[in-house]
Design a protein around this motif. Structure first.
Motif, short mmCIF file in Angstrom:
data_model
loop_
_atom_site.label_atom_id
_atom_site.label_comp_id
_atom_site.label_asym_id
_atom_site.label_seq_id
_atom_site.Cartn_x
_atom_site.Cartn_y
_atom_site.Cartn_z
N VAL A 473 0.84 -1.19 0.00
CA VAL A 473 0.00 0.00 0.00
C VAL A 473 0.88 1.25 0.00
O VAL A 473 2.01 1.21 0.51
CB VAL A 473 -0.94 0.02 1.23
CG1 VAL A 473 -1.98 -1.05 1.14
CG2 VAL A 473 -0.16 -0.09 2.53
N TYR A 475 -1.93 1.09 -2.94
CA TYR A 475 -2.03 0.46 -4.25
C TYR A 475 -2.45 1.52 -5.27
O TYR A 475 -3.60 1.97 -5.27
CB TYR A 475 -3.09 -0.65 -4.26
CG TYR A 475 -3.02 -1.66 -3.14
CD1 TYR A 475 -1.82 -2.12 -2.62
CD2 TYR A 475 -4.20 -2.19 -2.61
CE1 TYR A 475 -1.78 -3.06 -1.60
CE2 TYR A 475 -4.19 -3.13 -1.60
CZ TYR A 475 -2.97 -3.56 -1.10
OH TYR A 475 -2.96 -4.49 -0.09
N VAL A 494 -12.67 3.08 -2.46
CA VAL A 494 -11.35 2.45 -2.54
C VAL A 494 -10.49 3.24 -3.53
O VAL A 494 -10.47 2.96 -4.73
CB VAL A 494 -11.46 0.96 -2.94
CG1 VAL A 494 -10.08 0.34 -3.04
CG2 VAL A 494 -12.31 0.21 -1.92
N LEU A 503 -6.20 1.27 3.93
CA LEU A 503 -6.20 -0.11 4.41
C LEU A 503 -6.30 -0.17 5.93
O LEU A 503 -6.99 -1.04 6.49
CB LEU A 503 -4.93 -0.84 3.94
CG LEU A 503 -5.09 -2.33 3.65
CD1 LEU A 503 -6.08 -2.57 2.55
CD2 LEU A 503 -3.75 -2.96 3.31
N LEU A 513 -16.56 -1.97 3.61
CA LEU A 513 -16.60 -2.11 2.15
C LEU A 513 -17.75 -3.01 1.72
O LEU A 513 -18.08 -3.99 2.39
CB LEU A 513 -15.28 -2.70 1.64
CG LEU A 513 -14.00 -1.92 1.92
CD1 LEU A 513 -12.84 -2.54 1.16
CD2 LEU A 513 -14.14 -0.45 1.58
N ASP A 517 -16.61 -3.01 -3.59
CA ASP A 517 -15.38 -2.35 -3.11
C ASP A 517 -14.26 -3.37 -2.91
O ASP A 517 -13.09 -3.09 -3.22
CB ASP A 517 -15.64 -1.65 -1.77
CG ASP A 517 -16.67 -0.54 -1.88
OD1 ASP A 517 -16.78 0.06 -2.96
OD2 ASP A 517 -17.37 -0.28 -0.87
N ARG A 518 -14.60 -4.53 -2.43
CA ARG A 518 -13.58 -5.56 -2.21
C ARG A 518 -12.96 -6.01 -3.53
O ARG A 518 -11.75 -6.24 -3.61
CB ARG A 518 -14.18 -6.76 -1.47
CG ARG A 518 -14.58 -6.46 -0.03
CD ARG A 518 -15.03 -7.73 0.68
NE ARG A 518 -15.32 -7.49 2.09
CZ ARG A 518 -15.39 -8.44 3.02
NH1 ARG A 518 -15.21 -9.71 2.67
NH2 ARG A 518 -15.66 -8.15 4.27
N ARG A 520 -12.61 -4.21 -6.12
CA ARG A 520 -11.71 -3.14 -6.56
C ARG A 520 -10.39 -3.18 -5.79
O ARG A 520 -9.31 -3.01 -6.37
CB ARG A 520 -12.39 -1.78 -6.33
CG ARG A 520 -11.60 -0.60 -6.88
CD ARG A 520 -11.51 -0.67 -8.38
NE ARG A 520 -10.98 0.54 -8.98
CZ ARG A 520 -11.00 0.79 -10.29
NH1 ARG A 520 -11.53 -0.09 -11.12
NH2 ARG A 520 -10.50 1.92 -10.76
N LEU A 521 -10.47 -3.40 -4.48
CA LEU A 521 -9.26 -3.40 -3.66
C LEU A 521 -8.27 -4.46 -4.12
O LEU A 521 -7.08 -4.19 -4.32
CB LEU A 521 -9.63 -3.62 -2.19
CG LEU A 521 -8.46 -3.55 -1.21
CD1 LEU A 521 -7.94 -2.13 -1.11
CD2 LEU A 521 -8.87 -4.07 0.16
N GLU A 522 -8.76 -5.68 -4.34
CA GLU A 522 -7.85 -6.74 -4.74
C GLU A 522 -7.37 -6.55 -6.18
O GLU A 522 -6.24 -6.92 -6.52
CB GLU A 522 -8.51 -8.12 -4.57
CG GLU A 522 -7.52 -9.25 -4.67
CD GLU A 522 -8.02 -10.53 -4.04
OE1 GLU A 522 -7.26 -11.52 -4.05
OE2 GLU A 522 -9.17 -10.57 -3.53
N TYR A 525 -4.35 -4.35 -6.02
CA TYR A 525 -3.16 -5.11 -5.60
C TYR A 525 -2.63 -5.96 -6.75
O TYR A 525 -1.42 -5.97 -7.03
CB TYR A 525 -3.53 -5.99 -4.40
CG TYR A 525 -2.44 -6.91 -3.92
CD1 TYR A 525 -1.38 -6.43 -3.15
CD2 TYR A 525 -2.47 -8.28 -4.21
CE1 TYR A 525 -0.39 -7.29 -2.68
CE2 TYR A 525 -1.49 -9.14 -3.75
CZ TYR A 525 -0.45 -8.64 -2.98
OH TYR A 525 0.53 -9.49 -2.53
N PHE A 564 -6.42 -10.65 2.17
CA PHE A 564 -7.66 -10.10 1.62
C PHE A 564 -8.82 -10.91 2.18
O PHE A 564 -9.40 -11.74 1.50
CB PHE A 564 -7.63 -10.12 0.09
CG PHE A 564 -6.65 -9.13 -0.48
CD1 PHE A 564 -6.98 -7.79 -0.64
CD2 PHE A 564 -5.36 -9.54 -0.81
CE1 PHE A 564 -6.06 -6.88 -1.14
CE2 PHE A 564 -4.44 -8.64 -1.30
CZ PHE A 564 -4.78 -7.30 -1.47
#
Length: 759
Positions: A473, A475, A494, A503, A513, A517-518, A520-522, A525, A564
């Motif tokens: 992070v 990201y 995100v 984070l 989230l 949203d999850r 998008r976060l992964e 990464y 995650f």
């Protein structure tokens, strides 16, 4: 030569086959008596585990009672090696070796059958007082201790239903500490412990007789010894028998009754086939019948295969490339179904050796990199906190290699791996992008590395350490790389360009989230990994174009992984589960394709420094906790058990060997996982697999004792007595994190230097 009687490996009738005497040693496990084959030539098998050389793995029972000699190396299997259990180390006292308890309380775990009725200890205390004993939370009573360091026996009745099958927690509470001459401040000294049905058979006032000597193992008809071994698919128990006794071997797996494997009668070499128990964790029990027996060269053997590859040329140069926060299962070389595209790394791995089960020793950057560059475990080098510094007593790899004539260079994009925290030593050229306020993306690092390769001294070998930050992070990969994994429009929260501590806010519950949203976060990464791969490939190609790749030992790894929601959280710096500890470890030896393999072995970042020294032809200090991987890299079929230990600060320790993993949070609750059946560590088996729990806890204790830190420097210099063959005597060092450093770390997602903020 002895004859071998083998119990048929059946779940119903226990029939036996007798191998008649032959001119050669017989192999147990055959079914047709006339066709029992002779023992294969020695070259057909190799030693997988040398039991004679590993007395600490042995557990002894005399008259069906457990005997623990605290002066023997195997005692650490019961005490977690002293970690958070009160045991403070061995000393010589009253002409014997005893274990000390510093603070008045000690904790240990004793295996039992449930039928034992008496606990006996030979113990001393510094001052008079009383010893109180609790087993599984139940108090057994108290006994008077005489003080003054006088060793004497005390016995405690064990009521029925106090003990359970498997491990039992025992707590010893003794008098406060006092000073004993020659020992220092100490509460208790413990010589041995006995747990059985009747104290009539407990050892006498002297130390228990030595069961194992450098020559071999002595057995009697009242002495049983056991080992727990994670057996390969094909294995044999081999050894040499002297004496009139008959040997009997049994085996037990979790959830099953013990099974008789076979017997050996007559002097000479023997080999007992263990194929019926292969590919499982098995408790092997060996005892003598009708006399005494002496067994030497006792070992587990496995078939040999094609033999070692030709030795790799000695490298001129070394490159260690660390990709911050890269969890192993994002790479297709570790998980072929991964969606993450890394063609550069895939191409590199196709010409290298992939270590299948590599782990970081900690779950965040500073302690893991300190282990990588020092060869010491985190609790040895002590650089485990936000303000911790790698102590000056700890020598780092760039210091070692610079002394040997190497040009050393570091390109580091993490602010915790900086001169502020003790990492600036030993470099001919040193650049920390965060501390110098430079842009730290992989393209900038790659350009600088290639430029340095062109202007380095051409007549000297080099050690190059490259530490990139991109999967860490915040990201923020370029849009094209985000589109690879999340092509749909997104306007949610995100967005690391708006909040570098995103984070941390998710982790502490400040930001919740949605499923979108999850995703998008992964995707961010994963995009970071693919973006980084382009510039990783540029460095590898640059080495090849300059004619350096085939002359360089290249090690690719990471300092930790990233979670995650595998276990309900995100980021890292909070647990010792696999998503945070499993890292890539890919090694390319000079010679390229001749040394391509998948090496099925447990390894640690602590093994990297010994491997580098070994590859360079330099001696590996015997005190280093890691071991060179060079034998397995040269011949991947020669792997043997290599338990690996990891931790988090002072509160967590984990032990992994093969398919089994144990997690201890403090000295209390333990969790046990079968990583082959349950790679996500969802099902805790600690309550249902007593053999596996006992085995992994024993290994954890032995490994923690082997890596017990040396805290007090006895002389000036970097090792006790100035002896480089001994580990450095380390005192923790700290620094003040000034506002500038704190701001730099915060920009990387560190919450004010707080590890829990996602280091």
């Amino acid at each position: 030569m002895p004859s071998v009687v083998t119990a048929e490996p059946s779940r119903t009738a226990a029939t036996e086959q007798v191998a008649a005497p032959m001119a050669q040693t017989r192999v147990a496990g055959t079914t047709d008596e006339p066709a029992v084959p002779p023992r294969p030539a020695a070259a057909a098998r190799r030693t997988y585990l040398d039991l004679s050389a590993r007395p600490e793995l042995l557990e002894a029972r005399s008259h069906q009672a457990l005997v623990v000699d605290f002066g023997a190396p195997g005692a650490h299997r019961y005490t977690l090696g002293g970690w958070q259990t009160g045991w403070s180390g061995e000393v010589e006292w009253a002409e014997t070796l005893v274990e000390t308890v510093a603070s008045g309380r000690a904790r240990l775990w004793l295996p039992a059958t449930g039928d034992e009725r008496e606990l006996v200890l030979r113990i001393a205390s510094a001052r008079p007082g009383r010893l109180r004993v609790r087993v599984n939370g139940r108090e057994l009573g108290s006994a008077a201790l005489r003080g003054g360091g006088e060793l004497h026996g005390v016995a405690f009745p064990v009521p029925p239903e106090t003990l359970r099958t498997g491990d039992n927690e025992v707590i010893l509470d003794g008098p406060p500490a006092a000073v004993l001459q020659g020992v220092g401040s100490v509460s208790m000294l413990i010589d041995w412990l006995w747990l059985g049905t009747s104290g009539d058979h407990a050892p006498g006032p002297g130390p228990p007789p030595a069961l194992v000597t450098p020559r071999g193992l002595t057995l009697t008809d009242q002495l049983h010894v056991t080992w727990t071994v994670d057996l390969p698919r094909q294995a044999w128990l081999e050894g040499d028998l002297t004496g009139p006794a008959r040997l009997e071997l049994s085996a037990q797996r979790d959830g099953e009754a013990p099974e008789r494997v076979g017997t050996v009668q007559g002097e000479g070499s023997f080999a007992i086939d263990l194929a019926a128990f292969g590919d499982r964790l098995v408790r092997l029990a060996l005892h003598a019948v009708a006399g005494d027996a002496f067994v030497s060269r006792l070992r587990i053997t496995v078939p040999t295969t094609g033999g070692a590859r030709p030795p790799a040329p000695r490298p001129d140069n070394v490159l260690v490339f660390l990709i911050d926060t890269l969890r192993a299962d994002k790479l297709r070389v570790y998980r072929p179904s991964s969606r993450v595209q890394t063609p550069g790394l895939d191409r590199f791995a196709s010409g290298a050796s992939v270590i299948s089960r590599a782990r970081a020793p900690e779950n965040w950057t500073k302690p893991s990199v300190a282990t990588l560059l020092s060869g010491l475990m985190p609790w040895q080098h002590t650089a485990t906190g936000g303000d911790s510094v790698v102590p000056s007593a700890v020598r780092l790899l760039p210091e070692m290699l610079r002394e040997r004539g190497f040009t050393t260079a570091a390109f580091i994009a993490n602010g915790y791996v900086s001169d502020r925290f003790g990492f600036g030593r030993g470099w001919s050229f040193y650049r920390n992008y965060i501390r110098e306020g430079r842009r730290s993306t992989a393209d900038r690092v790659a350009a600088d590395v290639l430029e340095w390769l062109d202007r380095r001294p051409p007549d000297r070998p080099f050690f190059l350490y490259v530490h990139t930050i991109d999967p860490h992070v915040p990201y923020r990969p370029p849009a094209a790389f985000v589109q690879m994994y999340d092509p749909e429009p997104y306007r949610g929260p995100v967005d690391f360009s708006r909040d570098s501590l995103l984070l941390e806010n998710i982790k502490i519950g400040r930001l919740r989230l949605t499923e979108r949203d999850r995703v998008r976060l992964e995707a961010l990464y994963d995009g970071e990994i693919s973006f980084h791969d382009v510039h990783f490939a540029a460095i590898v190609d640059g080495l090849a174009q300059r004619g350096l790749l085939d002359r360089t030992l290249v090690v690719i790894t990471a300092d930790h992984g990233e979670e995650f929601w595998d276990h309900g959280s995100v980021g890292h710096g909070h647990s010792v589960h696999e998503e945070l500890l499993r890292v890539p470890l890919i090694v390319r030896l000079p010679g390229g394709v001749e040394h391509v393999a998948r090496v099925e072995v447990d390894a640690s970042l602590a093994d990297v420094l010994p491997t580098i020294l070994d590859a360079l032809g330099e001696p590996v200090p015997s005190w280093m906790p890691g071991r060179s991987l060079l034998p397995e890299l040269r011949d991947p079929d020669r792997w043997s058990p290599r338990p690996q230990v990891a931790g988090f600060m002072d509160g967590w320790r984990a032990l992994a060997e093969g398919r089994w993993k144990l997690i201890h949070r403090g000295a209390h609750g333990a969790m046990l996982f079968d990583l082959r059946a349950d790679p996500g560590e969802r099902q805790d088996l600690a309550g249902s697999h007593p053999i596996a729990l006992r085995h992994t806890r024993a290994l954890l204790g032995l490994e923690l004792a082997r890596t017990r830190p040396t805290r007090r420097a006895r002389t000036a210099g970097r090792s006790p007595s100035g002896d480089p063959s001994q580990p450095p005597a380390v005192e923790p060092e700290r620094t003040t994190i000034d506002p500038q450093t704190e701001a730099q770390l915060r920009a990387l997602g560190y919450a004010g230097g707080n590890v829990g903020g996602g280091p």
